[in-house]
Design an enzyme around this catalytic site. Structure first.
Site, PDB file in Angstrom:
ATOM      1  N   ASP A   1       0.989 -20.639  31.147  1.00 42.91           N
ATOM      2  CA  ASP A   1       0.635 -19.430  30.340  1.00 42.91           C
ATOM      3  C   ASP A   1       1.005 -19.835  28.910  1.00 42.91           C
ATOM      4  O   ASP A   1       2.097 -19.547  28.646  1.00 42.91           O
ATOM      5  CB  ASP A   1       1.048 -18.194  30.660  1.00 42.91           C
TER       6      ASP A   1
ATOM      7  N   ASP B   1       1.993 -20.710  22.318  1.00 43.83           N
ATOM      8  CA  ASP B   1       3.340 -20.315  22.449  1.00 43.83           C
ATOM      9  C   ASP B   1       3.711 -20.126  24.035  1.00 43.83           C
ATOM     10  O   ASP B   1       2.748 -19.584  24.567  1.00 43.83           O
ATOM     11  CB  ASP B   1       3.790 -19.168  21.531  1.00 43.83           C
TER      12      ASP B   1
ATOM     13  N   ASP C   1      -6.703 -16.570  29.105  1.00 47.31           N
ATOM     14  CA  ASP C   1      -5.282 -15.965  29.388  1.00 47.31           C
ATOM     15  C   ASP C   1      -5.157 -15.023  30.157  1.00 47.31           C
ATOM     16  O   ASP C   1      -4.334 -13.953  30.061  1.00 47.31           O
ATOM     17  CB  ASP C   1      -4.688 -15.607  27.748  1.00 47.31           C
TER      18      ASP C   1
ATOM     19  N   GLU D   1       1.341 -15.219  20.518  1.00 51.14           N
ATOM     20  CA  GLU D   1       0.621 -14.247  21.226  1.00 51.14           C
ATOM     21  C   GLU D   1       1.841 -13.507  21.955  1.00 51.14           C
ATOM     22  O   GLU D   1       1.578 -12.289  22.124  1.00 51.14           O
ATOM     23  CB  GLU D   1      -0.473 -14.926  22.155  1.00 51.14           C
TER      24      GLU D   1
END
Length: 370
Positions: A104, A76, A160, A137
């Site tokens: 991201d 996401d 991440d 997330e």
């Protein structure tokens, strides 16, 4: 099967996958993984997480003994990217300036897909791998929290992290969410204000007592949302304040949360207002020493590429927090994202290419074959 990490990332970034709407990206991943003769699966977490898909999980059998390694990236993005076409300029990928780029964490996904494609060629020794692409997330680590799969990994890496390739995030804070609802008493603001109890004023007095922003090296506090009142000429009978406190130090966290709660309790009582408090802990801190294999392997992988490794403490929460809370030693890796969560977000092609090489070195370190 060959994958160009830059082209793969641009394709991924062009797919709109807002939190809870990751289904289109999940289907794309399933198709790409099947093209590698892998057998991806979608777990049953969607009924609990509220997404339109579950987490995507794939396993790659090892070619050498070693610890089972988990890699993870989330599907996401913080905001919608519908209609956004990434722009490649001077070796850097940008958004079109109107939305986030979604590096991201789609850059992390592109790096992992490229890694898997290269490992399938069988030229690089690696242990058994488990790869998880999570949902939601960005809105509470929901995919990781509701992961419906039995993981065998003992070492985990989440792609991440803050910073360039070679950054190893081995420490993050706990976060406490605090929602305060102050119940005052309505009255006409011009005729009989003394008959009312202004909830907004009580909230303001409490907030004025707080320490916010960077409190110390380990601790932060933020008032994120204030709402209340009904109309201009009515003494406000309600006010809601939503805030958070974070710290890597458990005692500092407890002390600051206590101080915040006392400020609201005392000011509500002084005003004659009621108070309801909701508290939640979305994620808990972890600290992994540099001697632990999950860190040591990453340090050696960076050094093998001539990169100076950097151990880093992040102020954010990530899927690694959830995996650590379940007993799976997990760190986050920097992949070179710049200006995330903004229309200025961008990532250098060289960082993605180096990210692939870093993971190749990392899996070899996990087998002792480097």
């Amino acid at each position: 099967m060959k994958i160009d990490v830059t082209k793969e990332f641009i394709t991924l970034a062009s797919l709109n996958s807002l939190s809870r709407q990751e289904g289109c990206l999940a289907q794309y991943l399933i198709r790409r993984l099947r093209e590698m003769d892998l057998a991806p699966a979608v777990d049953g977490s969607a009924v609990r997480s509220g997404s339109d898909t579950g987490n995507v999980i794939v396993r790659l059998p090892g070619t050498a003994p070693g610890d089972v390694v988990l890699f993870c990236a989330h599907m996401d993005t913080i905001g919608p990217t519908e209609g956004m076409t990434p722009v490649l300029r001077d070796g850097v990928v940008y958004s079109n300036g109107e939305t986030v780029l979604g590096a991201d964490d789609k850059a992390g996904i592109a790096i992992l897909l490229t890694l898997l494609a290269e490992l399938r060629e069988g030229k690089i020794a690696h242990p058994d791998l488990e790869v998880v692409f999570t949902v939601q997330e960005e809105v509470g680590l929901c995919g990781a929290k509701h992961l419906d799969a039995e993981l065998k990994a003992s070492l985990g890496y989440v792609l991440d992290g803050d910073g360039p390739v070679g950054t190893i995030i081995n420490r993050t804070p706990s976060k406490v969410d605090l929602d305060f609802m102050i119940e005052g008493k309505a009255a006409h603001a011009g005729i009989c204000p003394e008959a009312g109890v202004n909830a907004i004023v009580a909230a303001a007095k409490a907030i004025a007592r707080l320490r916010t922003g960077r409190i110390d090296a380990a601790t932060t506090s933020n008032v994120g949302l204030i709402s209340g009142g009904r109309i201009r000429n009515m003494v406000a009978d309600r006010a809601e304040v939503i805030m958070e406190v974070r710290s890597t130090d458990a005692s500092r966290l407890e002390s600051e949360v206590k101080a915040v709660r006392e400020a609201f309790r005392e000011e509500a009582a002084a005003a004659g207002a009621g108070l309801t408090v909701r508290k939640a802990v979305p994620f808990e801190t972890f600290t992994i020493p540099e001697t632990h294999p999950v860190v040591a392997n990453a340090v050696r992988a960076a050094q093998a590429l001539g990169i100076t490794p950097r151990l880093w403490t992040s102020g954010g929460g990530m899927d690694a927090n959830v995996f650590n809370s379940r007993g799976l030693a997990c760190v986050a890796l920097g992949i070179g994202i710049e200006d995330p969560h903004s229309p200025k977000e961008h990532i250098a092609v060289a960082q993605m290419e180096t990210g692939v090489e870093f993971l190749k070195a990392l899996v070899q370190e996990a087998t002792g074959a480097a």
